[in-house]
Design an enzyme around this catalytic site. Structure first.
Site, short mmCIF file in Angstrom:
data_model
loop_
_atom_site.label_atom_id
_atom_site.label_comp_id
_atom_site.label_asym_id
_atom_site.label_seq_id
_atom_site.Cartn_x
_atom_site.Cartn_y
_atom_site.Cartn_z
N THR A 222 0.89 -1.24 -8.32
CA THR A 222 0.77 -2.44 -7.52
C THR A 222 0.88 -3.63 -8.47
O THR A 222 1.03 -3.48 -9.67
CB THR A 222 -0.61 -2.50 -6.83
N ARG B 43 3.21 5.42 5.87
CA ARG B 43 2.12 5.67 4.93
C ARG B 43 1.42 4.36 4.56
O ARG B 43 2.06 3.36 4.25
CB ARG B 43 2.66 6.35 3.68
N GLY C 10 -1.38 2.80 1.92
CA GLY C 10 -2.05 3.11 0.66
C GLY C 10 -3.38 2.42 0.50
O GLY C 10 -3.96 1.91 1.45
#
Length: 347
Positions: free
Chosen positions: A209, A237, A239
């Site tokens: 990230t 998805r 996270g």
């Protein structure tokens, strides 16, 4: 062609109170003013070797970090708040295709970009925002040029959006109504990320990230994160980056002793930031000791990564159990200092 329009009801303060508010601190304390501001950023952590890139390529990463630090530090130098500083820094990282966020976001298994971002504060930046409202996050974004600016807009729109987590089309439409720039999904295409998606790129696919934490002169602390997620993740998805207590955290307290803290995690494998806060708050540990313990526990669980964090005194930590983490720090009146490898000093 179908045209979708969505209107957003303006909610009253009573309506907002019906939303669950788990973010209320245990005995919130007022920020301590007169602090020396500081900004810390990261561009992801993981397996980073000196043989993985040329000197010129590594210098491009370092300059990308410096650019982000200059942008956020400029906000602090003119007396701006921590929220605006971390957002300014993360915008620069999102605009840089070297980092896995915004323009540099990875592709999912369907060849699409699904971005996410989050923002959290120890204190709201103004009295017009409820004291219990400390953050906002968004995920599954495909048209938002700068996801961190969408998270900021969602946070500040407490009347239209009493929630802390939105996703997809509705989040982007609400953001657009607040001036957040939307782009065609093709904006996010880069050759390097596409080659990683197809397997043509032999380099280890990024999982990181980007993030920033800051302390301002008023004593307020903020954390911001943004990511494209994991290469070839399944569509839909979500996270840890937009999940409070997993990818980011900011808090102030008066339990045993007054304290404030913010953290952004450069790993998708442990809620290290919340662990650090609780150790500081309940055990009275220093930021450095708490962060080291959290990273040690990350390794014991088989995970790897890093964290950046800052406390109300301006002390900061940049710890990792991986071979590297793109990171840097800046204070008003000082030149940014950056580093990449675990054994490298800030310079």
């Amino acid at each position: 062609m179908a045209v979708f329009k969505r209107s957003f009801k303006r909610l009253s303060a009573d309506d907002s109170a019906t939303e669950k508010t788990p973010l209320a601190s245990l005995g919130p304390a007022k920020p301590k003013r007169g602090r020396v501001p500081v900004l810390i950023v990261h561009g992801g952590a993981g397996t980073i070797s000196r043989e993985g890139h040329t000197k010129e390529e590594f210098e491009a990463y370092r300059e990308g970090l410096r650019t982000a630090l200059r942008a956020g530090n400029a906000v602090l130098e003119r007396g701006g708040n921590a929220m605006e500083a971390v957002c300014a820094a993360v915008v620069q990282l999102e605009n840089n295709p070297l980092f896995n966020a915004g323009k540099g976001a990875v592709f999912n298994s369907a060849g699409q970009n699904e971005l996410e971002a989050s923002l959290m504060l120890s204190h709201p930046p103004s009295s017009s925002i409820p004291a219990t409202r400390r953050g906002a996050a968004a995920t599954l974004l495909q048209r938002t040029k700068n996801p961190i600016l969408l998270a900021r807009a969602l946070y500040l729109s407490s009347s239209e959006n009493p929630h802390v987590f939105l996703c997809g089309f509705p989040a982007e439409e609400l953001g657009a109504s607040r001036g957040v720039e939307l782009v065609d999904p093709s904006y996010f295409w880069t050759e390097k990320r596409w080659r990683e998606h197809t397997g043509a790129e032999k380099e280890t696919a990024p999982m990181g990230t980007v993030g920033a934490v800051a302390l301002d002169a008023e004593g307020a602390i903020a954390a911001a994160t943004s990511t494209g997620g994991i290469t070839n993740k399944l569509p839909g998805r979500i996270g840890d980056t937009p999940s409070m207590g997993s990818g980011f955290w900011a808090e102030t307290w008066t339990l045993n002793q007054t304290g404030s803290y913010a953290c952004s995690v450069a790993s998708a494998q442990l809620a290290a930031n919340f662990v650090i806060a609780q150790r500081m708050k309940l055990l009275g540990e220093s930021l450095e000791k708490s962060a080291k313990k959290a990273i040690d526990e990350l390794g014991e669980g088989g995970g790897s990564g890093g964290v950046i964090s800052v406390d109300e005194e301006g002390r900061f930590a940049m710890l990792m159990n991986s071979t590297g983490m793109y990171r840097g720090v800046a204070r008003p009146g000082e030149a940014p200092k950056v580093a990449i490898f675990a054994d490298e000093a800030l310079a």
